[in-house]
Design a protein around this motif. Structure first.
Motif, PDB file in Angstrom:
ATOM      1  N   VAL A   7       0.879  -1.125   0.133  1.00 14.11           N
ATOM      2  CA  VAL A   7      -0.015   0.038  -0.093  1.00 14.11           C
ATOM      3  C   VAL A   7       0.922   1.236   0.042  1.00 14.11           C
ATOM      4  CG1 VAL A   7      -1.616   1.381   1.279  1.00 14.11           C
ATOM      5  CG2 VAL A   7      -1.935  -1.318   1.112  1.00 14.11           C
ATOM      6  N   VAL A   8       1.978   1.314   0.766  1.00 13.11           N
ATOM      7  CA  VAL A   8       2.880   2.397   0.935  1.00 13.11           C
ATOM      8  C   VAL A   8       3.503   2.633  -0.374  1.00 13.11           C
ATOM      9  CG1 VAL A   8       4.927   3.400   1.988  1.00 13.11           C
ATOM     10  CG2 VAL A   8       3.002   2.378   3.404  1.00 13.11           C
ATOM     11  N   THR A   9       3.942   1.221  -0.915  1.00 15.35           N
ATOM     12  CA  THR A   9       4.952   1.626  -2.088  1.00 15.35           C
ATOM     13  C   THR A   9       4.072   2.098  -3.244  1.00 15.35           C
ATOM     14  OG1 THR A   9       6.142  -0.247  -1.326  1.00 15.35           O
ATOM     15  CG2 THR A   9       6.355   0.449  -3.676  1.00 15.35           C
ATOM     16  N   ALA A  10       2.914   1.474  -3.448  1.00 10.40           N
ATOM     17  CA  ALA A  10       2.031   1.691  -4.833  1.00 10.40           C
ATOM     18  C   ALA A  10       1.470   3.092  -4.411  1.00 10.40           C
ATOM     19  CB  ALA A  10       0.768   0.845  -4.594  1.00 10.40           C
ATOM     20  N   GLY A  11       1.553   4.003  -3.261  1.00  9.10           N
ATOM     21  CA  GLY A  11       1.240   5.199  -3.247  1.00  9.10           C
ATOM     22  C   GLY A  11      -0.239   5.227  -3.153  1.00  9.10           C
ATOM     23  N   LEU A  12      -1.111   4.164  -2.526  1.00 12.32           N
ATOM     24  CA  LEU A  12      -2.501   4.437  -2.386  1.00 12.32           C
ATOM     25  C   LEU A  12      -2.771   4.997  -1.158  1.00 12.32           C
ATOM     26  CD1 LEU A  12      -3.198   0.556  -3.234  1.00 12.32           C
ATOM     27  CD2 LEU A  12      -3.261   2.448  -4.789  1.00 12.32           C
ATOM     28  N   LEU A  13      -1.767   5.346  -0.471  1.00 11.95           N
ATOM     29  CA  LEU A  13      -2.278   6.199   0.683  1.00 11.95           C
ATOM     30  C   LEU A  13      -2.748   7.801   0.419  1.00 11.95           C
ATOM     31  CD1 LEU A  13       0.722   5.597   3.335  1.00 11.95           C
ATOM     32  CD2 LEU A  13      -1.607   4.203   2.906  1.00 11.95           C
ATOM     33  N   LEU A  14      -3.607   8.218   1.066  1.00  7.56           N
ATOM     34  CA  LEU A  14      -4.057   9.667   0.672  1.00  7.56           C
ATOM     35  C   LEU A  14      -3.320  10.567   1.044  1.00  7.56           C
ATOM     36  CD1 LEU A  14      -7.571   9.236   1.823  1.00  7.56           C
ATOM     37  CD2 LEU A  14      -6.902   8.676  -0.452  1.00  7.56           C
ATOM     38  N   THR A  15      -2.864  11.662   0.478  1.00 14.84           N
ATOM     39  CA  THR A  15      -2.020  12.672   0.726  1.00 14.84           C
ATOM     40  C   THR A  15      -2.677  13.852   0.614  1.00 14.84           C
ATOM     41  OG1 THR A  15      -0.041  11.558  -0.690  1.00 14.84           O
ATOM     42  CG2 THR A  15       0.098  14.024   0.010  1.00 14.84           C
ATOM     43  N   LEU A  16      -2.605  14.397   1.916  1.00 19.33           N
ATOM     44  CA  LEU A  16      -3.519  15.779   2.050  1.00 19.33           C
ATOM     45  C   LEU A  16      -2.589  17.043   2.149  1.00 19.33           C
ATOM     46  CD1 LEU A  16      -5.582  14.650   4.912  1.00 19.33           C
ATOM     47  CD2 LEU A  16      -6.197  14.620   2.550  1.00 19.33           C
ATOM     48  N   PRO A  17      -2.690  17.843   1.292  1.00 20.10           N
ATOM     49  CA  PRO A  17      -1.593  19.111   1.155  1.00 20.10           C
ATOM     50  C   PRO A  17      -2.113  20.263   2.050  1.00 20.10           C
ATOM     51  CG  PRO A  17      -3.058  19.019  -0.819  1.00 20.10           C
ATOM     52  CD  PRO A  17      -3.390  17.782  -0.096  1.00 20.10           C
ATOM     53  N   GLY A  18      -1.151  20.900   2.541  1.00 25.16           N
ATOM     54  CA  GLY A  18      -1.570  22.128   3.196  1.00 25.16           C
ATOM     55  C   GLY A  18      -1.715  22.037   4.683  1.00 25.16           C
ATOM     56  N   CYS A  19      -1.222  20.881   5.207  1.00 28.68           N
ATOM     57  CA  CYS A  19      -1.227  20.740   6.807  1.00 28.68           C
ATOM     58  C   CYS A  19       0.198  21.527   7.253  1.00 28.68           C
ATOM     59  CB  CYS A  19      -1.257  19.386   7.115  1.00 28.68           C
ATOM     60  SG  CYS A  19      -2.834  18.795   6.456  1.00 28.68           S
ATOM     61  N   GLN A  20      -0.043  21.972   8.490  1.00 24.40           N
ATOM     62  CA  GLN A  20       1.134  22.669   8.814  1.00 24.40           C
ATOM     63  C   GLN A  20       2.035  21.799   9.953  1.00 24.40           C
ATOM     64  OE1 GLN A  20      -0.088  26.142  10.835  1.00 24.40           O
ATOM     65  NE2 GLN A  20       0.440  27.552   8.984  1.00 24.40           N
ATOM     66  N   GLY A  21       3.103  21.661   9.674  1.00 22.18           N
ATOM     67  CA  GLY A  21       3.985  21.067  10.495  1.00 22.18           C
ATOM     68  C   GLY A  21       4.517  21.729  11.941  1.00 22.18           C
ATOM     69  N   ASP A  22       5.171  21.291  12.668  1.00 24.42           N
ATOM     70  CA  ASP A  22       5.333  22.223  14.106  1.00 24.42           C
ATOM     71  C   ASP A  22       6.250  23.391  13.871  1.00 24.42           C
ATOM     72  OD1 ASP A  22       4.592  19.658  15.199  1.00 24.42           O
ATOM     73  OD2 ASP A  22       6.364  18.782  15.655  1.00 24.42           O
ATOM     74  N   ASP A  23       7.103  23.402  12.844  1.00 18.83           N
ATOM     75  CA  ASP A  23       7.707  24.845  12.458  1.00 18.83           C
ATOM     76  C   ASP A  23       6.633  25.768  11.716  1.00 18.83           C
ATOM     77  OD1 ASP A  23       7.312  23.528  10.093  1.00 18.83           O
ATOM     78  OD2 ASP A  23       9.315  23.665   9.812  1.00 18.83           O
ATOM     79  N   GLY A  24       5.497  25.423  11.670  1.00 13.93           N
ATOM     80  CA  GLY A  24       4.341  26.414  10.914  1.00 13.93           C
ATOM     81  C   GLY A  24       4.380  26.325   9.603  1.00 13.93           C
ATOM     82  N   SER A  25       5.434  25.358   8.826  1.00 11.54           N
ATOM     83  CA  SER A  25       5.296  25.192   7.215  1.00 11.54           C
ATOM     84  C   SER A  25       4.370  24.214   7.132  1.00 11.54           C
ATOM     85  CB  SER A  25       6.796  24.863   6.999  1.00 11.54           C
ATOM     86  OG  SER A  25       7.241  23.613   7.509  1.00 11.54           O
ATOM     87  N   ASP A  26       4.076  24.514   5.615  1.00 16.52           N
ATOM     88  CA  ASP A  26       3.030  23.630   5.079  1.00 16.52           C
ATOM     89  C   ASP A  26       3.946  22.321   4.731  1.00 16.52           C
ATOM     90  OD1 ASP A  26       1.162  25.489   5.140  1.00 16.52           O
ATOM     91  OD2 ASP A  26       1.121  26.088   3.208  1.00 16.52           O
ATOM     92  N   ARG A  27       3.206  21.186   5.043  1.00 15.97           N
ATOM     93  CA  ARG A  27       3.818  19.889   4.447  1.00 15.97           C
ATOM     94  C   ARG A  27       2.641  18.688   4.411  1.00 15.97           C
ATOM     95  NH1 ARG A  27       7.468  17.831   9.220  1.00 15.97           N
ATOM     96  NH2 ARG A  27       8.219  16.449   7.512  1.00 15.97           N
ATOM     97  N   ALA A  28       2.882  18.309   3.330  1.00 13.88           N
ATOM     98  CA  ALA A  28       1.920  17.131   2.937  1.00 13.88           C
ATOM     99  C   ALA A  28       1.788  16.032   4.123  1.00 13.88           C
ATOM    100  CB  ALA A  28       2.461  16.206   1.691  1.00 13.88           C
ATOM    101  N   THR A  29       0.489  15.688   4.467  1.00 17.56           N
ATOM    102  CA  THR A  29       0.382  14.574   5.258  1.00 17.56           C
ATOM    103  C   THR A  29      -0.177  13.230   4.498  1.00 17.56           C
ATOM    104  OG1 THR A  29      -0.186  16.146   7.168  1.00 17.56           O
ATOM    105  CG2 THR A  29      -0.936  13.979   7.271  1.00 17.56           C
ATOM    106  N   ILE A  30       0.221  12.029   4.861  1.00 17.76           N
ATOM    107  CA  ILE A  30      -0.502  10.933   4.412  1.00 17.76           C
ATOM    108  C   ILE A  30      -1.201  10.282   5.340  1.00 17.76           C
ATOM    109  CG2 ILE A  30       0.416   8.676   3.532  1.00 17.76           C
ATOM    110  CD1 ILE A  30       3.090  10.035   2.861  1.00 17.76           C
TER     111      ILE A  30
END
Length: 233
Positions: free
Chosen positions: A27-50
């Motif tokens: 599942v991980v290799t095939a990229g079937l996990l959903l990627t949600l853009p625009g989520c903020q990391g601890d440093d306040g920067s935008d990063r993708a969340t799987i």
């Protein structure tokens, strides 16, 4: 047939945790996990969340790309993987040798078609296994008094289940007509049963996903052909 089905049930029930890990890795290799853009990391920067789907009754997990990469299980080949692939290449080659005799010696069209199917299936499998060995060369283990040197590849045929002896191969090559059909079905059934046994050992003791896939294919294909050959005999 009962023997082949028994081995198949054993194979499919072996190491359920390992197969669950394999599915997760796929599942991980095939990229079937959903990627949600625009989520903020601890440093306040935008990063993708799987989003990793959870198991039955479990919640989905939100992972960073780094965490998702670490979640993939290690499928590094082990000794069981290397042993299976190197020996199965030789095992398949003998099946091709036996099948090559059928067009000129078999009386039954069914036996001739069976030999064609065996060749069509196992020749590409040999190529795939040879490529796997090229990508994953085994590290030689220096022999000791307690552990003598292993026999060279291609010289331990007698240790592989289902392999025909040189005398049996000579008898098959000398046979013709219905005698050939009877001996071919007898030897090839034993040969397939040996391949299923070897595949079961690889599935129980191996660690590499690609080898698991190859061994699972051998179990499925050759178990079906065992059933067909028993019906023909």
């Amino acid at each position: 047939m009962a023997k082949a089905h028994g081995v198949l049930r054993t194979v499919l029930s072996a190491r359920p945790g390992r197969f669950a890990g394999t599915v997760a890795a796929a599942v991980v290799t095939a990229g079937l996990l959903l990627t949600l853009p625009g989520c903020q990391g601890d440093d306040g920067s935008d990063r993708a969340t799987i989003v990793a789907p959870g198991g039955p009754g479990e919640k989905a997990r939100h992972l960073t790309p780094e965490e998702a990469a670490k979640a993939k299980p290690d499928d590094s080949p082990n000794a069981a993987d290397h042993t299976y692939v190197s020996r199965m290449i030789e095992h398949h080659r003998q099946a091709l040798t036996m099948s090559a005799l059928a067009p000129d010696r078999a009386a039954s069209d069914g036996v001739k078609r069976l030999a064609e199917r065996i060749t069509a299936a196992q020749k590409p499998e040999i190529g795939a296994m040879e490529k796997w060995l090229a990508r994953h060369p085994a590290t030689p283990i220096p022999p000791t008094t307690a552990t003598p040197a292993a026999p060279a590849a291609g010289h331990d045929h007698g240790a592989m289940p289902g392999m025909a002896t040189e005398q049996q191969l000579a008898e098959l090559a000398a046979a013709g007509g219905t005698d050939f059909d009877r001996l071919f079905l007898k030897l090839m059934t034993a040969h397939h049963e040996g391949a299923v046994t070897m595949a079961g050992e690889a599935l129980a003791g191996g660690n590499n996903v690609a080898v698991e896939e190859m061994a699972t294919e051998v179990v499925a294909t050759q178990s079906a052909e065992i059933h067909r050959m028993r019906a023909m005999g």
